[in-house]
Design a protein around this motif. Structure first.
Motif, mmCIF file in Angstrom:
data_model
loop_
_atom_site.group_PDB
_atom_site.id
_atom_site.type_symbol
_atom_site.label_atom_id
_atom_site.label_comp_id
_atom_site.label_asym_id
_atom_site.label_seq_id
_atom_site.Cartn_x
_atom_site.Cartn_y
_atom_site.Cartn_z
ATOM 1 N N THR A 21 7.761 27.453 -11.541
ATOM 2 C CA THR A 21 7.963 27.750 -12.870
ATOM 3 C C THR A 21 8.931 28.462 -13.316
ATOM 4 O OG1 THR A 21 5.295 28.096 -12.511
ATOM 5 C CG2 THR A 21 5.686 27.867 -14.558
ATOM 6 N N VAL A 43 8.026 34.073 -18.522
ATOM 7 C CA VAL A 43 7.208 33.539 -17.939
ATOM 8 C C VAL A 43 6.519 33.956 -16.937
ATOM 9 C CG1 VAL A 43 7.397 31.054 -16.042
ATOM 10 C CG2 VAL A 43 8.003 31.707 -18.373
ATOM 11 N N PRO A 87 3.495 37.047 -18.308
ATOM 12 C CA PRO A 87 2.236 36.500 -18.475
ATOM 13 C C PRO A 87 1.789 35.437 -17.658
ATOM 14 C CG PRO A 87 3.907 35.866 -20.132
ATOM 15 C CD PRO A 87 4.324 36.561 -18.321
ATOM 16 N N MET A 88 2.150 34.756 -16.569
ATOM 17 C CA MET A 88 1.263 35.035 -15.098
ATOM 18 C C MET A 88 0.411 35.488 -14.344
ATOM 19 S SD MET A 88 3.579 31.160 -14.179
ATOM 20 C CE MET A 88 4.907 32.162 -12.937
ATOM 21 N N ARG A 113 -0.721 38.104 -15.764
ATOM 22 C CA ARG A 113 -1.838 38.811 -16.767
ATOM 23 C C ARG A 113 -2.830 38.951 -15.734
ATOM 24 N NH1 ARG A 113 -2.119 34.007 -18.681
ATOM 25 N NH2 ARG A 113 -3.752 33.042 -19.552
ATOM 26 N N LEU A 115 -10.627 28.771 -23.233
ATOM 27 C CA LEU A 115 -10.838 28.102 -22.357
ATOM 28 C C LEU A 115 -10.928 26.758 -22.580
ATOM 29 C CD1 LEU A 115 -8.858 29.382 -19.152
ATOM 30 C CD2 LEU A 115 -7.111 28.696 -20.955
ATOM 31 N N ALA A 135 -10.868 25.047 -26.293
ATOM 32 C CA ALA A 135 -9.364 24.400 -26.901
ATOM 33 C C ALA A 135 -9.772 23.084 -26.609
ATOM 34 C CB ALA A 135 -8.522 24.659 -26.418
ATOM 35 N N ASN A 136 -10.866 22.903 -25.572
ATOM 36 C CA ASN A 136 -11.077 21.517 -24.566
ATOM 37 C C ASN A 136 -10.966 20.160 -25.907
ATOM 38 O OD1 ASN A 136 -11.618 19.889 -23.146
ATOM 39 N ND2 ASN A 136 -12.386 21.689 -21.584
ATOM 40 N N PHE A 188 4.049 25.903 -17.649
ATOM 41 C CA PHE A 188 3.820 27.118 -18.280
ATOM 42 C C PHE A 188 2.318 26.972 -18.437
ATOM 43 C CE2 PHE A 188 7.734 27.236 -19.614
ATOM 44 C CZ PHE A 188 9.134 27.029 -18.367
ATOM 45 N N HIS A 202 0.588 29.357 -19.559
ATOM 46 C CA HIS A 202 -0.173 30.238 -20.408
ATOM 47 C C HIS A 202 0.233 29.986 -21.352
ATOM 48 C CE1 HIS A 202 2.921 31.401 -19.682
ATOM 49 N NE2 HIS A 202 3.844 31.956 -20.441
ATOM 50 N N GLN A 254 -2.425 20.864 -28.353
ATOM 51 C CA GLN A 254 -3.353 22.347 -28.309
ATOM 52 C C GLN A 254 -4.244 22.422 -27.119
ATOM 53 O OE1 GLN A 254 -2.244 24.811 -30.142
ATOM 54 N NE2 GLN A 254 -1.209 23.062 -31.394
ATOM 55 N N ARG A 255 -4.085 21.448 -26.365
ATOM 56 C CA ARG A 255 -4.488 21.990 -25.090
ATOM 57 C C ARG A 255 -3.191 22.440 -23.922
ATOM 58 N NH1 ARG A 255 -8.024 17.285 -22.604
ATOM 59 N NH2 ARG A 255 -9.245 16.627 -25.427
ATOM 60 N N TYR A 256 -4.552 23.511 -23.020
ATOM 61 C CA TYR A 256 -3.360 23.669 -22.495
ATOM 62 C C TYR A 256 -3.299 23.183 -20.743
ATOM 63 C CZ TYR A 256 -4.318 28.468 -24.094
ATOM 64 O OH TYR A 256 -3.688 29.021 -25.920
ATOM 65 N N HIS A 291 -4.066 23.055 -17.676
ATOM 66 C CA HIS A 291 -5.326 22.949 -16.684
ATOM 67 C C HIS A 291 -5.989 21.443 -17.411
ATOM 68 C CE1 HIS A 291 -8.070 24.962 -18.738
ATOM 69 N NE2 HIS A 291 -7.674 25.848 -19.559
ATOM 70 N N GLN A 292 -6.642 21.530 -18.597
ATOM 71 C CA GLN A 292 -7.177 20.656 -19.385
ATOM 72 C C GLN A 292 -6.294 19.401 -19.479
ATOM 73 O OE1 GLN A 292 -7.053 22.607 -22.733
ATOM 74 N NE2 GLN A 292 -9.734 23.677 -22.817
#
Lengths: 268, 365
Positions: free
Chosen positions: A160, A178, A181-182, A184, A264, A267-268, B86, B88, B127-129, B131-132
């Motif tokens: 990354t 990068v 934040p990873m 955190r 998380l 947002a799905n 990335f 996050h 807008q997804r991350y 992992h989705q």
């Protein structure tokens, strides 16, 4: 049947070890009424103890976050002779009694030693003062941030960060945008453990502080002193307060975890 | 020349990962670097990107020597095998990352990201991350992210290695279409010869840090420059023998070698579809026993054993297979219709060495 037996024995174990003592402590704290509890918690010696614990915890937390991050990065990313030795030494504070840690500091900074004389001539008081208390607490809490970050850094790898570099990011931008934040969640867990341990540290601090009233007496030392002086309500009240703080920190951690999970999934 | 590599060498400690590799990539080309794992192909890609420093040799991009340019200044897009998104950041933020670093104005970033989202069929996912997303979607985000700042070349390291077979096929076809549309010079690394053949205009074959052959898929398949290439690209029967009086005799098989001097050791290679097998033990001159039948989907592969114990592979189409009633263990007859002598170090063969084999028996009953 066997299932019930197991569940029952685990519940009993918890009750014996955790719930019982905590409930008893709570009851005992209010043995002489709420007014007595409040008087003991707000007495100047207690307030001073809380403040001192807070200061030491804050300093130790910042130092651990900074040096813990650097240490973890070096141990995972840099390959040098003695890396495995250093890596093994990280866990030493877990296996060494805090009293021994405090005793080592006494020996190191005693008035006859080179370091002791050096700081003495500078007019800096290390032993029986804030610096030694911070050092003792650092010794006890140092592994937490490092131990949270190293496995995380290993799983993240360098892909990354390399991706960010191919997109034009310089080393500083890579670190800020990068790497940090990873990491955190590692910081959150490491900080929680560090704070909990720093608040509760007793042995090492007792040895290096001298336990001087209104000067080097932390909250845990105040509890101990009150107990020795037969002020049971005072000891119980301050102990219960520290316990509440620990609970609050754990609750905050759970809240943060739940909130992260919620953002998380939403947002799905 | 878009990319030129001259005498590129890379040493990791005592390991020579890349030795003296030279090649050029033309403007707008889609070129595959093919080789088994550990053959140095990924290292070559990382050297071009600037993620590794060469031990020797020169790298040119757009005619400019880039050896001393940092990865940040080479203006390349790099796609990693495991996406390296990335985690996050959202899909939108991932694609916009390079643009923000390069200080594009927000008014320019938004339309550029939207353009890439639609190009990559990622429209509803901004807008997804990571992992989705599914594996295929993640890799498309990674490609979009690398293309966003308009790189002069696109470098892909095993881009479809981490997704399942069906998605891999879709992504391949999709990459070909994308390349047709954008025409950005692209180099991609793969260990899958089928993938290299299907996707690339030209293929570079690597083995043990050395360049074995550069050519079109048809060239490396039909005219392998080295034994390694012959073995690595597609299936091939390879037999070893010694030339005597202009003939290589291996068991009862005789291969004419009119222009090779006596006592030279040679390797004879022939693709499975040049081995004809018949149920009738007398149709072809050579007798053998059928050992295995493999169903390949489009055809069958037969494994036969000659009387001398040589194991040969043959390919038979389905229509032919249906005509015969072949069973494992039964006697068959076979003929080798084409063969070639494999190139070996220190021996040069005349081009006529590859020829139709007259000594294999009649081709018609």
């Amino acid at each position: 049947m066997i299932r019930r037996l197991f569940i029952g024995s685990v519940c009993f174990y918890f009750a014996l070890l955790l719930i019982g003592p905590i409930l008893y402590l709570a009851v005992q704290s209010f043995d002489e009424g709420i007014a007595a509890f409040w008087r003991e918690v707000t007495r100047p010696e207690a307030l001073h103890g809380f403040m001192l614990t807070l200061e030491i915890t804050a300093i130790v937390l910042v130092m651990n976050l900074v040096f813990g991050t650097i240490t973890a990065l070096v141990l995972v990313r840099q390959h040098f002779a003695g890396r495995t030795v250093l890596s093994g030494l990280i866990d030493l504070p877990f296996s060494v009694s805090p009293v021994i840690a405090g005793f080592m500091l006494i020996l190191l900074f005693g008035p006859e030693t080179i370091l002791g004389t050096f700081f003495g001539t500078l007019g800096v008081k290390v032993l029986f003062a804030m610096p030694a208390m911070v050092l003792a607490t650092l010794f006890a809490t140092f592994p937490f941030v490092v131990r949270e970050l190293t496995p995380l850094l290993q799983t993240i790898g360098t892909d990354t960060e390399e991706a960010a570099r191919t997109l034009g990011a310089n080393e500083w931008q890579v670190f800020l945008k990068v790497t940090l934040p990873m990491l955190r969640w590692g910081f959150v867990y490491g900080a929680t453990l560090t704070v909990a341990r720093a608040i509760g540290e007793f042995g090492a601090v007792l040895v290096v502080s001298g336990n001087i009233l209104m000067l080097t007496q932390t909250a845990t030392l105040h509890i101990y002193q009150s107990y020795v002086d037969f002020n049971y309500v005072g000891a119980n009240a301050v102990a219960l307060t520290l316990l509440a703080v620990s609970f609050a920190i754990l609750a905050l951690l759970e809240l943060a975890k739940a909130k992260a999970a919620a953002t998380l999934t939403s947002a799905n | 020349m878009k990319i030129e590599v001259r005498g590129l060498t890379k040493q990791f400690g005592s390991v020579q990962a890349v030795s003296d590799v030279s090649f050029t990539v033309k403007e707008g080309e889609l070129l595959g670097l093919l080789g088994p794992s550990g053959s140095g192909k990924t290292t070559v890609l990382r050297l071009i990107a600037g993620l590794e420093t060469p031990s020797g040799g020169d790298i040119y991009i757009d005619g400019k020597r880039v050896n001393d340019l940092s990865v940040q200044d080479r203006n390349i897009g790099f796609v990693f095998q495991h996406y390296a998104l990335f985690k996050h950041l959202t899909v939108f933020e991932n694609i916009a990352f390079g643009l923000k670093i390069k200080k594009w104005k927000p008014a320019e970033i938004e339309p550029r990201v939207a353009e890439l989202l639609s190009l990559m069929s990622l429209d509803a996912l901004e807008q997804r991350y990571p992992h989705q997303l599914s594996g295929g979607q993640r890799q498309r985000v990674a490609i979009a992210r690398s293309l966003a700042p308009r790189p002069s070349v696109l470098l892909l390291d095993e881009p479809f290695g981490a997704v399942d077979a069906k998605v891999r096929q879709e992504l391949r076809e999709w990459l070909i279409r994308l390349h047709d549309r954008l025409n950005v010079t692209s180099l991609f690394v793969t260990h899958d010869q089928e993938e290299a053949m299907e996707v690339s205009g030209r293929i570079i074959v690597f083995s043990k840090g050395k360049l074995e052959q550069i050519g079109s898929p048809a060239e490396v398949y039909e005219e392998p420059a080295t034994e390694f290439v012959a073995r690595f690209i597609g299936a091939m029967n390879i037999l070893e023998g010694q030339v005597l009086n202009g003939i290589v005799k291996i068991g009862s098989l005789k291969f004419p070698a009119p222009n090779i001097s006596d006592h030279v050791h040679v390797k004879v290679g022939f693709r499975p579809y040049y081995v004809k097998v018949a149920e009738d033990p007398h149709r072809y001159r050579q007798p053998a026993t059928l050992r295995h039948i493999y169903f390949l989907g489009v055809a069958y592969r037969l494994e036969i054993e000659t009387e001398e114990g040589l194991i040969l592979r043959s390919r038979m189409n389905k229509e032919e297979f249906r005509q015969y009633r072949l069973e494992v263990g039964q006697p068959v007859s076979f003929a080798v219709t084409h063969f070639r002598f494999l190139p070996q170090e220190g021996i040069s063969f005349p081009s006529s060495a590859s020829s139709q084999l007259f000594d294999a028996g009649p081709l018609t009953p």
